[in-house]
Design a protein around this motif. Structure first.
Motif, PDB file in Angstrom:
ATOM      1  N   PRO A  10       0.822  -1.212   0.000  1.00 27.20           N
ATOM      2  CA  PRO A  10       0.000   0.000   0.000  1.00 27.20           C
ATOM      3  C   PRO A  10       0.856   1.262   0.000  1.00 27.20           C
ATOM      4  CG  PRO A  10       0.157  -0.891   2.214  1.00 27.20           C
ATOM      5  CD  PRO A  10       0.852  -1.879   1.311  1.00 27.20           C
ATOM      6  N   VAL A  11       0.238   2.376  -0.388  1.00 23.29           N
ATOM      7  CA  VAL A  11       0.860   3.681  -0.175  1.00 23.29           C
ATOM      8  C   VAL A  11       1.088   3.820   1.332  1.00 23.29           C
ATOM      9  CG1 VAL A  11       0.469   6.166  -0.366  1.00 23.29           C
ATOM     10  CG2 VAL A  11      -0.305   4.621  -2.216  1.00 23.29           C
ATOM     11  N   PRO A  12       2.261   4.224   1.812  1.00 23.81           N
ATOM     12  CA  PRO A  12       3.385   4.864   1.121  1.00 23.81           C
ATOM     13  C   PRO A  12       4.513   3.911   0.736  1.00 23.81           C
ATOM     14  CG  PRO A  12       3.689   5.099   3.467  1.00 23.81           C
ATOM     15  CD  PRO A  12       2.412   4.298   3.284  1.00 23.81           C
ATOM     16  N   PHE A  13       4.252   2.605   0.678  1.00 22.27           N
ATOM     17  CA  PHE A  13       5.297   1.631   0.365  1.00 22.27           C
ATOM     18  C   PHE A  13       5.152   1.068  -1.043  1.00 22.27           C
ATOM     19  CE2 PHE A  13       4.421   1.408   4.942  1.00 22.27           C
ATOM     20  CZ  PHE A  13       5.666   1.765   5.437  1.00 22.27           C
ATOM     21  N   ARG A  14       4.316   1.669  -1.862  1.00 21.15           N
ATOM     22  CA  ARG A  14       4.043   1.129  -3.187  1.00 21.15           C
ATOM     23  C   ARG A  14       5.349   0.930  -3.963  1.00 21.15           C
ATOM     24  NH1 ARG A  14      -0.227   3.192  -7.890  1.00 21.15           N
ATOM     25  NH2 ARG A  14      -0.002   1.301  -9.146  1.00 21.15           N
ATOM     26  N   GLY A  15       5.462  -0.246  -4.589  1.00 18.85           N
ATOM     27  CA  GLY A  15       6.654  -0.576  -5.346  1.00 18.85           C
ATOM     28  C   GLY A  15       7.675  -1.358  -4.547  1.00 18.85           C
ATOM     29  N   LYS A  16       7.499  -1.420  -3.232  1.00 17.17           N
ATOM     30  CA  LYS A  16       8.401  -2.177  -2.377  1.00 17.17           C
ATOM     31  C   LYS A  16       7.812  -3.558  -2.092  1.00 17.17           C
ATOM     32  CE  LYS A  16      10.268   1.965  -0.172  1.00 17.17           C
ATOM     33  NZ  LYS A  16      10.529   2.677   1.105  1.00 17.17           N
ATOM     34  N   THR A  17       8.627  -4.432  -1.517  1.00 16.27           N
ATOM     35  CA  THR A  17       8.118  -5.747  -1.114  1.00 16.27           C
ATOM     36  C   THR A  17       7.117  -5.561   0.014  1.00 16.27           C
ATOM     37  OG1 THR A  17      10.180  -6.845  -1.724  1.00 16.27           O
ATOM     38  CG2 THR A  17       8.736  -8.003  -0.183  1.00 16.27           C
ATOM     39  N   PRO A  76      -1.818  -2.038   8.599  1.00 14.87           N
ATOM     40  CA  PRO A  76      -2.453  -0.834   9.153  1.00 14.87           C
ATOM     41  C   PRO A  76      -2.654   0.288   8.137  1.00 14.87           C
ATOM     42  CG  PRO A  76      -0.835  -1.690  10.703  1.00 14.87           C
ATOM     43  CD  PRO A  76      -0.673  -2.474   9.437  1.00 14.87           C
ATOM     44  N   HIS A  77      -1.834   0.359   7.113  1.00 13.21           N
ATOM     45  CA  HIS A  77      -1.985   1.430   6.118  1.00 13.21           C
ATOM     46  C   HIS A  77      -3.230   1.205   5.260  1.00 13.21           C
ATOM     47  CE1 HIS A  77       1.937   3.204   7.053  1.00 13.21           C
ATOM     48  NE2 HIS A  77       2.307   1.957   7.281  1.00 13.21           N
ATOM     49  N   THR A  78      -3.464  -0.040   4.882  1.00 15.17           N
ATOM     50  CA  THR A  78      -4.696  -0.349   4.158  1.00 15.17           C
ATOM     51  C   THR A  78      -5.910  -0.187   5.064  1.00 15.17           C
ATOM     52  OG1 THR A  78      -3.516  -1.882   2.709  1.00 15.17           O
ATOM     53  CG2 THR A  78      -5.905  -2.156   2.857  1.00 15.17           C
TER      54      THR A  78
END
Length: 270
Positions: free
Chosen positions: A214-221, A228-230
């Motif tokens: 999810p954002v803010p980790f988009r593109g990462k594993t 919790p972000h979702t």
């Protein structure tokens, strides 16, 4: 989220284990307030590894099933093997199964035959069916309605990205809807509009880790600690507090996956 436990209702810990840091993955989830994880089977040929992870960690449960991508090579034409493996104490769901007409790594006929065998296993065991559906909304609705007419079974549409038609059909037969990190993506406005119409008591939250961070980790594993972000985005969409969202989705999980045991001392909502 003090006092509000979250559940990652769908992740692939066997894939994350390849990094050599599975203990760290589980510990980070625990520290983020994610107290229960469901690691998902995609092939019976690798199921023993999935099962071993569930046996290793008390907060981890597992499923048994064959992903539609694998239906040509490993799809089940009858439910017997799924039913037998589902007797293991750690197995709480059947799948993931379903239809994927986006990649079509397996022929559509093989996908549907395996999907129906999984439904039969769910019906026989009483364990919820974990459904993958991509670019196959109408066909998924058809199969679910035909099979439900032959006998009820519980289930969830995981990593829901479909339109309102599949959501309405799933809710009509009593299924839950599980949301992954895609709901946080800027491009997912139509999905967010559909989610707003899903009753809170039917929602689950997941990562589908290691995919779809999810954002803010988009593109990462992706990993279970990112739940919790979702959940925060879902709380915003449902206009409830993060604590209320966590309590509801956790209670929903243990109500659907009734074979799973909540951690000692976990406060479950209604």
């Amino acid at each position: 989220m003090a006092g509000a436990m979250l559940v990652d209702s769908h992740c692939h810990l066997d894939y994350l284990a390849e990094s050599g840091d599975l203990d760290g993955v589980v510990a980070r989830a625990r520290n983020a307030g994610v107290g229960t994880l469901l690691t998902i089977s995609t092939k019976l040929s690798t199921w023993e590894g999935v099962h071993a992870i569930a046996r290793r960690y008390p907060e981890v449960w597992c499923s048994v099933g064959v992903h539609p991508h694998e239906a040509e090579q490993e799809g089940q034409e009858t439910p017997e093997r799924l039913i037998a493996l589902a007797q293991a104490p750690e197995v709480v769901g059947i799948g993931e199964t379903g239809l994927d007409f986006y990649y079509e790594h397996s022929p559509r006929k093989a996908q549907e035959a395996s999907f129906r065998a999984h439904i039969a296993a769910s019906r026989e065991t009483g364990l919820p069916l974990i459904v993958h559906a991509r670019d196959a909304d109408d066909e998924t609705v058809r199969v679910l309605r035909e099979e439900y007419a032959a006998g009820a079974f519980p289930g969830v549409i995981h990593c829901f990205t479909a339109g309102p038609g599949l959501a309405e059909a799933a809710l009509e037969i009593g299924f839950a809807i599980s949301l992954a990190g895609i709901v946080t993506f800027k491009s997912a406005e139509s999905l967010r509009e559909t989610v707003k119409r899903v009753p809170l008591e039917r929602l689950l939250v997941e990562t589908d880790a290691p995919y779809l961070a999810p954002v803010p980790f988009r593109g990462k594993t992706n990993e279970p600690a990112f739940v919790p972000h979702t959940a925060a985005k879902l709380a915003e969409l449902k206009e409830v507090s993060p604590e209320t969202l966590a309590a509801a989705t956790t209670a929903n999980f243990f109500r659907l996956f009734g074979k799973a045991e909540a951690p000692a001392g976990a406060a479950l909502g209604a």
